[in-house]
Enzyme design. Structure first.
Site, PDB file in Angstrom:
ATOM      1  CB  ALA A 115      -8.699 -77.914  13.938  1.00 49.04           C
ATOM      2  CB  VAL A 149      -7.608 -83.219  21.027  1.00 47.63           C
ATOM      3  CG1 VAL A 149      -6.326 -84.017  20.849  1.00 47.63           C
ATOM      4  CG2 VAL A 149      -8.816 -84.043  20.579  1.00 47.63           C
ATOM      5  CE1 TYR A 179     -13.205 -79.444  11.008  1.00 47.05           C
ATOM      6  CE2 TYR A 179     -14.395 -81.449  10.438  1.00 47.05           C
ATOM      7  CZ  TYR A 179     -13.458 -80.790  11.218  1.00 47.05           C
ATOM      8  OH  TYR A 179     -12.780 -81.472  12.200  1.00 47.05           O
TER       9      TYR A 179
HETATM   10  P1  NDP Z   1     -11.867 -78.056  19.633  1.00 49.99           P
HETATM   11  O1  NDP Z   1     -12.803 -77.225  18.817  1.00 49.99           O
HETATM   12  O2  NDP Z   1     -12.240 -78.506  20.992  1.00 49.99           O
HETATM   13  O3  NDP Z   1     -10.465 -77.305  19.769  1.00 49.99           O
HETATM   14  C1  NDP Z   1      -9.882 -76.645  18.699  1.00 49.99           C
HETATM   15  C2  NDP Z   1      -8.941 -75.639  19.285  1.00 49.99           C
HETATM   16  O4  NDP Z   1      -8.345 -74.936  18.197  1.00 49.99           O
HETATM   17  C3  NDP Z   1      -9.656 -74.595  20.164  1.00 49.99           C
HETATM   18  O5  NDP Z   1      -8.915 -74.367  21.338  1.00 49.99           O
HETATM   19  C4  NDP Z   1      -9.674 -73.374  19.271  1.00 49.99           C
HETATM   20  O6  NDP Z   1      -9.628 -72.171  19.981  1.00 49.99           O
HETATM   21  C5  NDP Z   1      -8.389 -73.577  18.524  1.00 49.99           C
HETATM   22  N1  NDP Z   1      -8.329 -72.724  17.355  1.00 49.99           N
HETATM   23  C6  NDP Z   1      -9.302 -72.382  16.481  1.00 49.99           C
HETATM   24  N2  NDP Z   1      -8.845 -71.519  15.590  1.00 49.99           N
HETATM   25  C7  NDP Z   1      -7.540 -71.311  15.892  1.00 49.99           C
HETATM   26  C8  NDP Z   1      -6.519 -70.525  15.344  1.00 49.99           C
HETATM   27  N3  NDP Z   1      -6.731 -69.712  14.301  1.00 49.99           N
HETATM   28  N4  NDP Z   1      -5.294 -70.553  15.903  1.00 49.99           N
HETATM   29  C9  NDP Z   1      -5.061 -71.320  16.993  1.00 49.99           C
HETATM   30  N5  NDP Z   1      -5.988 -72.087  17.573  1.00 49.99           N
HETATM   31  C10 NDP Z   1      -7.218 -72.077  17.011  1.00 49.99           C
HETATM   32  O7  NDP Z   1     -11.483 -79.292  18.712  1.00 49.99           O
HETATM   33  P2  NDP Z   1     -11.029 -80.767  19.127  1.00 49.99           P
HETATM   34  O8  NDP Z   1     -10.050 -80.717  20.223  1.00 49.99           O
HETATM   35  O9  NDP Z   1     -12.243 -81.592  19.262  1.00 49.99           O
HETATM   36  O10 NDP Z   1     -10.320 -81.197  17.773  1.00 49.99           O
HETATM   37  C11 NDP Z   1      -8.962 -81.628  17.728  1.00 49.99           C
HETATM   38  C12 NDP Z   1      -8.672 -82.140  16.338  1.00 49.99           C
HETATM   39  O11 NDP Z   1      -9.525 -83.249  16.040  1.00 49.99           O
HETATM   40  C13 NDP Z   1      -8.901 -81.113  15.219  1.00 49.99           C
HETATM   41  O12 NDP Z   1      -7.913 -81.279  14.248  1.00 49.99           O
HETATM   42  C14 NDP Z   1     -10.245 -81.515  14.643  1.00 49.99           C
HETATM   43  O13 NDP Z   1     -10.372 -81.136  13.299  1.00 49.99           O
HETATM   44  C15 NDP Z   1     -10.194 -83.030  14.808  1.00 49.99           C
HETATM   45  N6  NDP Z   1     -11.490 -83.671  14.876  1.00 49.99           N
HETATM   46  C16 NDP Z   1     -12.433 -83.206  15.775  1.00 49.99           C
HETATM   47  C17 NDP Z   1     -13.679 -83.810  15.834  1.00 49.99           C
HETATM   48  C18 NDP Z   1     -14.721 -83.328  16.791  1.00 49.99           C
HETATM   49  O14 NDP Z   1     -15.796 -83.948  16.851  1.00 49.99           O
HETATM   50  N7  NDP Z   1     -14.482 -82.266  17.575  1.00 49.99           N
HETATM   51  C19 NDP Z   1     -14.028 -84.955  14.960  1.00 49.99           C
HETATM   52  C20 NDP Z   1     -12.956 -85.363  14.093  1.00 49.99           C
HETATM   53  C21 NDP Z   1     -11.747 -84.733  14.062  1.00 49.99           C
HETATM   54  P3  NDP Z   1     -10.953 -71.308  20.208  1.00 49.99           P
HETATM   55  O15 NDP Z   1     -11.726 -72.055  21.255  1.00 49.99           O
HETATM   56  O16 NDP Z   1     -10.405 -69.998  20.653  1.00 49.99           O
HETATM   57  O17 NDP Z   1     -11.666 -71.235  18.892  1.00 49.99           O
END
Ligand code: NDP
Length: 308
Positions: free
Chosen positions: A64, A12, A129
């Site tokens: 996240a 996202v 989660y």
């Molecule tokens: P992704 O897993 O693609 O991206 C999450 C990002 O957060 C990654 O770039 C990750 O980095 C980063 N991240 C993780 N830990 C940390 C940290 N400690 N500090 C900073 N950055 C961090 O998730 P999405 O884009 O899919 O999700 C976006 C939102 O949507 C989130 O809030 C998620 O909970 C929510 N969501 C997602 C769903 C899904 O199916 N994916 C479903 C429903 C809701 P790194 O790669 O280095 O870990």
């Protein structure tokens, strides 16, 4: 408008860099930080300093802890990133009058019944989660900051780790796949989430706090993971992708056949009427975005372009 985006490298977050760009100055920051600014949500004081330094009008948190099964064995980390960090961003937003845009999940619900969940339905997460995301939502609301919380589901993108990539890889390796057919929801593109976010940010930028609140944001329609997998493979094959599996060799199985550390909700349907009504939007059917993304992935692979 100055916008501070956390989590810019996720599915996202990456799309938000594109979608928010026309709204003004976007400072996009990943986990590793940028120009001395902290982007790691595990560093609470650091991200508070980042907000104070940038002094944005809008904070968007796309970062996240999304490893649903691993969260069962790392609950402290999941709660720190998904629960406490959003509360810190919210506190900073409250102090300066900034808007906070945040994402949450259908996993805050227990998956019972067959009706689409509305925003004020009772929450009862089945896994760590979901509980950590719910803690983040509550912290934002309790802070009193102006906020938009978008609960979404089954996110995919051309870039990133997601179900579409997994199915295409497995379909290249195997003739037969087994996929669960008793969890129902709507696959939702990161590009759609980002575009809706940009639309909403623009709307709140010229409004009072009347639009603040929690909204369900998912593509229209519903499906099972099994039917979703069949569409992915069908679309890829029709584009000439070299797959061993076909839609007919994707077998439907119950969730019990795939035991996972974290329990998943059966009913992930999200009712989106509030979002559509409030912001004057019409969300597209889930199939159109999935087919578009499969097309992009298959064409990249055919041209030897590496997917990050
Ligand atoms: P992704 O897993 O693609 O991206 C999450 C990002 O957060 C990654 O770039 C990750 O980095 C980063 N991240 C993780 N830990 C940390 C940290 N400690 N500090 C900073 N950055 C961090 O998730 P999405 O884009 O899919 O999700 C976006 C939102 O949507 C989130 O809030 C998620 O909970 C929510 N969501 C997602 C769903 C899904 O199916 N994916 C479903 C429903 C809701 P790194 O790669 O280095 O870990």
């Amino acid at each position: 408008m100055r916008i501070l985006l956390f989590g810019c490298d996720g599915q996202v977050g990456w799309e938000l860099q594109r979608a928010l760009a026309p709204l003004g100055e976007v400072l996009a920051i990943g986990r590793a930080g940028r120009n001395g600014l902290v982007g790691d949500l595990a560093d609470g004081e650091g991200i508070a300093r980042t907000v104070r330094t940038v002094s944005p009008e809008v904070i968007v948190n796309a970062a996240a802890y999304t490893a649903v099964d691993r969260a069962e064995s790392e609950p402290e980390l999941a709660h720190a990133i998904n629960g406490r960090a959003p509360g810190i961003l919210a506190r900073e937003a409250k102090a300066t009058g900034a808007w906070l845009v945040h994402y949450s999940t259908d996993y805050v619900f227990d998956g019972s019944g067959e009706k689409p969940w509305v925003e004020n339905d009772p929450t009862s997460p089945l896994n760590v989660y979901g509980a950590s995301k719910l803690e983040g939502e509550a912290a934002i609301r309790e802070s009193g900051c102006r906020h938009l919380i978008f609960r979404t589901s089954w996110v995919y993108a051309r870039r990133g780790r997601n179900f579409i990539h997994t199915m295409l890889r497995l379909a290249q390796e195997r003739e037969t796949l087994k996929v669960v057919n008793d969890q129902i929801g709507a696959p939702t593109g990161a590009d759609l989430i980002a575009d809706v976010t940009a639309h909403a940010v623009r709307a709140v930028g010229s409004s009072t706090e009347a639009l603040a609140g929690t909204y369900h944001l998912a593509a229209r329609g519903e499906t099972s993971w099994w039917a979703y997998a069949r569409l992915v493979i069908d679309a890829a094959r029709s584009l000439g992708a070299p797959l061993q599996a076909s839609p007919e060799t994707v077998l439907a199985v119950p969730s019990e056949e795939f035991p996972t550390s974290a329990a998943r909700p059966r009913n992930s349907r999200l009712a989106t009427a509030k979002l559509e009504r409030t912001f004057g939007l019409a969300l597209p059917l889930w199939e159109s975005g999935v087919v578009r993304t499969v097309t992009e992935i298959v064409q990249c692979q055919a041209n030897g372009i590496h997917q990050p």
